[in-house]
Design an enzyme around this catalytic site. Structure first.
Site, mmCIF file in Angstrom:
data_model
loop_
_atom_site.group_PDB
_atom_site.id
_atom_site.type_symbol
_atom_site.label_atom_id
_atom_site.label_comp_id
_atom_site.label_asym_id
_atom_site.label_seq_id
_atom_site.Cartn_x
_atom_site.Cartn_y
_atom_site.Cartn_z
ATOM 1 N N PRO A 97 60.573 16.842 100.928
ATOM 2 C CA PRO A 97 60.586 16.347 99.557
ATOM 3 C C PRO A 97 61.890 15.684 99.140
ATOM 4 C CG PRO A 97 60.655 18.746 99.606
ATOM 5 C CD PRO A 97 60.345 18.289 100.991
ATOM 6 N N ASN A 98 61.726 14.655 98.327
ATOM 7 C CA ASN A 98 62.824 13.916 97.680
ATOM 8 C C ASN A 98 63.643 13.040 98.622
ATOM 9 O OD1 ASN A 98 62.363 15.010 95.006
ATOM 10 N ND2 ASN A 98 63.072 16.951 95.852
ATOM 11 N N ARG B 150 68.960 9.155 94.691
ATOM 12 C CA ARG B 150 69.203 10.579 94.518
ATOM 13 C C ARG B 150 70.635 10.943 94.910
ATOM 14 N NH1 ARG B 150 66.900 14.942 98.933
ATOM 15 N NH2 ARG B 150 67.468 16.647 97.560
ATOM 16 N N TYR C 273 74.264 12.233 99.299
ATOM 17 C CA TYR C 273 73.396 11.694 100.354
ATOM 18 C C TYR C 273 73.675 10.237 100.707
ATOM 19 C CZ TYR C 273 70.841 15.973 99.346
ATOM 20 O OH TYR C 273 70.510 17.288 99.174
ATOM 21 N N ASN D 143 63.564 17.141 108.966
ATOM 22 C CA ASN D 143 64.415 17.491 107.830
ATOM 23 C C ASN D 143 63.474 18.009 106.744
ATOM 24 O OD1 ASN D 143 66.060 17.736 105.650
ATOM 25 N ND2 ASN D 143 67.006 15.713 105.824
ATOM 26 N N ALA E 196 64.297 20.638 100.833
ATOM 27 C CA ALA E 196 64.344 21.918 100.103
ATOM 28 C C ALA E 196 63.469 22.994 100.752
ATOM 29 C CB ALA E 196 63.920 21.697 98.660
ATOM 30 N N GLU F 81 66.321 20.381 114.011
ATOM 31 C CA GLU F 81 66.464 20.450 112.545
ATOM 32 C C GLU F 81 67.636 19.557 112.145
ATOM 33 O OE1 GLU F 81 67.916 24.242 111.252
ATOM 34 O OE2 GLU F 81 67.741 23.752 109.120
ATOM 35 N N HIS G 147 69.874 17.791 108.768
ATOM 36 C CA HIS G 147 70.198 17.655 107.342
ATOM 37 C C HIS G 147 71.267 16.584 107.208
ATOM 38 C CE1 HIS G 147 67.843 21.151 106.431
ATOM 39 N NE2 HIS G 147 68.407 21.728 107.482
ATOM 40 N N ARG H 263 77.514 24.021 101.065
ATOM 41 C CA ARG H 263 76.914 23.875 99.732
ATOM 42 C C ARG H 263 76.504 25.251 99.162
ATOM 43 N NH1 ARG H 263 72.752 19.101 99.855
ATOM 44 N NH2 ARG H 263 72.990 19.367 97.596
HETATM 45 C C1 DQA Z 1 68.883 18.297 102.834
HETATM 46 C C2 DQA Z 1 69.616 19.534 102.296
HETATM 47 C C3 DQA Z 1 68.688 20.388 101.482
HETATM 48 O O1 DQA Z 1 69.366 21.547 101.006
HETATM 49 C C4 DQA Z 1 68.175 19.619 100.276
HETATM 50 O O2 DQA Z 1 67.250 20.386 99.555
HETATM 51 C C5 DQA Z 1 67.598 18.297 100.665
HETATM 52 C C6 DQA Z 1 68.239 17.507 101.706
HETATM 53 C C7 DQA Z 1 69.816 17.338 103.584
HETATM 54 O O3 DQA Z 1 69.297 16.476 104.277
HETATM 55 O O4 DQA Z 1 71.041 17.442 103.475
HETATM 56 O O5 DQA Z 1 66.665 17.819 100.031
HETATM 57 O O6 DQA Z 1 67.893 18.729 103.730
#
Ligand code: DQA
Length: 142
Positions: free
Chosen positions: A9-10, A17, A22, A73, A76, A97, A99, A106
């Site tokens: 998501p997002n 964002r 990011y 990825n 959340a 995995e 990020h 964080r």
């Molecule tokens: C994320 C880190 C997560 O904590 C966050 O909720 C994201 C992006 C990252 O790519 O740094 O949406 O996965």
């Protein structure tokens, strides 16, 4: 070799964002970067993004028998989803995995990753390049 890149998501809001976290590049930039890299390395790639946990689970299940490796990825859902963990374990496809941000620096709630113990590797804080590193890692390892 066929790899599947899954984004949670997002991540479709990249560029808009929280650019301080990011970066300013967009989701389209990310997809183009991944596609160009895969082409150069002669790797067949599919990229999938969803804001919905169940759709991510469906996509992982659909990959069974069709995909050599997954770069994921979960955004959340990394910190909340047993369903995504169970789907990855069910199909038993090796996965990395990733990020974009350095999650370990964080908030406390971002310190949990349900999938991490089962990942071949975890890459954090390398920005978009982390995806390319994950692809290279899987291409080498598999
Ligand atoms: C994320 C880190 C997560 O904590 C966050 O909720 C994201 C992006 C990252 O790519 O740094 O949406 O996965």
């Amino acid at each position: 070799m066929k790899l599947l890149v899954i984004n949670g998501p997002n991540l479709n809001m990249l560029g808009i964002r929280e650019p301080d976290v990011y970066g300013k590049s967009t989701y389209r930039d990310l997809c183009e970067m991944i596609e160009a890299h895969a082409k150069k390395k002669n790797i067949e790639i599919e990229i999938f993004q969803s804001n919905h946990e169940g759709s991510l689970v469906d996509k992982i299940q659909e990959a069974y028998g069709k995909t050599d490796g997954i770069v994921i990825n979960p955004a959340a859902y990394t910190h909340t989803s047993v369903a995504i963990l169970d789907a990855l374990k069910a199909v038993a496809i090796p996965f990395v995995e990733i990020h974009i941000s350095r999650v370990e620096e964080r908030e406390d709630f971002r310190q949990i990753s349900f999938i991490r113990p089962h990942a071949m590797k975890t890459i954090t804080g390398h920005g978009f390049n982390g995806y390319l590193e994950a692809i290279d890692y899987l291409a080498e390892a598999l």
